[in-house]
Write a protein that holds these residues in place. Structure first.
Motif, short mmCIF file in Angstrom:
data_model
loop_
_atom_site.label_atom_id
_atom_site.label_comp_id
_atom_site.label_asym_id
_atom_site.label_seq_id
_atom_site.Cartn_x
_atom_site.Cartn_y
_atom_site.Cartn_z
N UNK A 34 0.81 -1.23 0.00
CA UNK A 34 0.00 0.00 0.00
C UNK A 34 0.84 1.27 0.00
N UNK A 35 1.98 1.27 0.70
CA UNK A 35 2.85 2.44 0.70
C UNK A 35 3.41 2.70 -0.69
N UNK A 36 3.78 1.63 -1.39
CA UNK A 36 4.28 1.78 -2.77
C UNK A 36 3.21 2.40 -3.66
N UNK A 37 1.98 1.95 -3.49
CA UNK A 37 0.89 2.50 -4.30
C UNK A 37 0.63 3.96 -3.96
N UNK A 38 0.66 4.28 -2.65
CA UNK A 38 0.48 5.67 -2.23
C UNK A 38 1.56 6.55 -2.83
N UNK A 43 2.20 10.62 -3.79
CA UNK A 43 3.35 11.35 -3.26
C UNK A 43 4.37 11.69 -4.34
N UNK A 44 4.75 10.70 -5.14
CA UNK A 44 5.76 10.92 -6.17
C UNK A 44 5.27 11.89 -7.24
N UNK A 48 7.17 15.42 -8.43
CA UNK A 48 7.46 15.82 -9.81
C UNK A 48 6.80 17.14 -10.15
N UNK A 49 5.54 17.28 -9.75
CA UNK A 49 4.80 18.51 -10.02
C UNK A 49 5.48 19.72 -9.38
N UNK A 50 5.86 19.59 -8.13
CA UNK A 50 6.50 20.71 -7.43
C UNK A 50 7.85 21.03 -8.05
N UNK A 195 4.46 17.12 0.60
CA UNK A 195 4.12 15.78 0.11
C UNK A 195 5.32 15.18 -0.64
N UNK A 196 5.99 16.01 -1.44
CA UNK A 196 7.14 15.53 -2.20
C UNK A 196 8.29 15.09 -1.31
N UNK A 197 8.51 15.81 -0.21
CA UNK A 197 9.57 15.42 0.72
C UNK A 197 9.29 14.04 1.32
N UNK A 198 8.01 13.78 1.62
CA UNK A 198 7.64 12.46 2.13
C UNK A 198 7.91 11.39 1.08
N UNK A 199 7.69 11.74 -0.18
CA UNK A 199 7.90 10.78 -1.26
C UNK A 199 9.36 10.37 -1.37
N UNK A 200 10.26 11.33 -1.21
CA UNK A 200 11.69 11.03 -1.36
C UNK A 200 12.16 10.04 -0.31
#
Length: 304
Positions: A34-38, A43-44, A48-50, A195-200
């Motif tokens: 589920x984390x990978x899907x999130x 998140x990812x 990219x957007x930011x 959100x992006x920082x969480x993704x990294x």
């Protein structure tokens, strides 16, 4: 060389932490998928957007760097298809090799660039994201459709798949917001940044959690073949393209890092969705990530 190693060590330590957490069963086996899907769908794309919407490239001629990135990536695609014409791997296997050699791990790249070159490097990385992510996602969807599913490459079918790809959508929207001058409001920019920082962080942990050493050994030939293309040939091609288009200084170093990182963990998600060889894909990601611990510093030392 020591400075390069020192800057890259934290990136691989976080990946190692993800590997240890998964093997210790913490916080639970069922949480990683589920984390990978999130990360893949929410998140990812926000990262990219930011990155694309807020990058200030007004004082920098992006076209030589963009041309070098596109040339290097398209060249490896041509090489892969040419080899496949003679080697004739089965479709699902070739689709995994294709993804492993063409896609790049943006998590590792951005973390390494930020560690080595700070904010100016991350700004340059926006150019790489804008060029490499759309080419990689488009070409990999086409490869999976043609080789893994055995379906003809119909523009409408490919268009439907790409229209559902969250990474490609984020890139298109981010580029539009930047190029049009609309940008993001301060509140939206801050939200996307958080959100992006969480993704990294989560992306690096997931890279480690997804490592499958046993599968890598079973698929050692495909792993070595793909890793040679991605970790050794790709940097050479990219550096040749930089020379061709006169790219030097920080932009060339950013191109080098993006070329030197292992394949993307999102390849596994796409392979599962579109009928690729999932086990081989996991093996290729694992082998590439492990080998990159040695090849990334080597490439930066040789060409940096």
């Amino acid at each position: 060389m020591l400075a390069i190693l020192t800057s890259l060590v934290p990136v691989f330590l976080v990946i190692g932490l993800g590997f240890i957490l998964k093997r210790r069963g913490f916080p639970g086996e069922e949480i990683w998928a589920p984390l990978d899907q999130l990360n893949y769908f929410v998140l990812f794309p926000a990262l990219l957007l930011h990155t694309l919407a807020t990058a200030d490239l007004s004082s920098f001629d992006v076209w030589p760097m963009a041309a070098a990135l596109a040339t290097g990536q398209l060249t490896i695609i041509v090489i892969l298809i040419t080899i496949q014409y003679f080697r004739k791997m089965n479709g699902p296997e070739f689709s995994s090799v294709f993804q492993g050699a063409v896609r790049w791990n943006t998590f590792v790249a951005l973390a390494a660039i930020a560690s080595l070159y700070g904010k100016p490097g991350v700004t340059m990385a926006a150019v790489a994201v804008a060029v490499l992510v759309p080419i990689a996602n488009t070409s990999c969807v086409i490869a999976l459709t043609r080789y893994a599913q055995g379906m003809p490459i119909h523009p409408l079918t490919i268009g439907k798949q790409l229209a559902k790809n969250p990474l490609l959508i984020a890139c298109v929207v981010g580029i539009f917001l930047n190029a049009s001058g609309i940008g993001l409001t301060p509140s939206l920019a801050t939200t996307a940044q958080i959100i992006g920082a969480a993704s990294l962080t989560l992306g690096l942990l997931s890279v480690g959690a997804g490592l499958r050493i046993g599968h890598m050994i079973e698929e050692k030939n495909a792993v070595l073949y793909t890793s040679t293309l991605k970790l050794l040939l790709m940097p050479v091609l990219m550096m040749g393209a930089c020379m061709l288009f006169g790219v030097d200084g920080l932009p060339r170093l950013v191109v080098l890092i993006c070329a030197s990182v292992p394949g993307a963990t999102s390849s596994y998600v796409l392979a599962r969705q579109l009928g690729g060889h999932v086990e081989m894909m996991a093996s290729i990601i694992t082998g590439g990530t492990i080998f990159a611990v040695a090849t990334m510093p080597l490439m930066l030392w040789v060409f940096g």
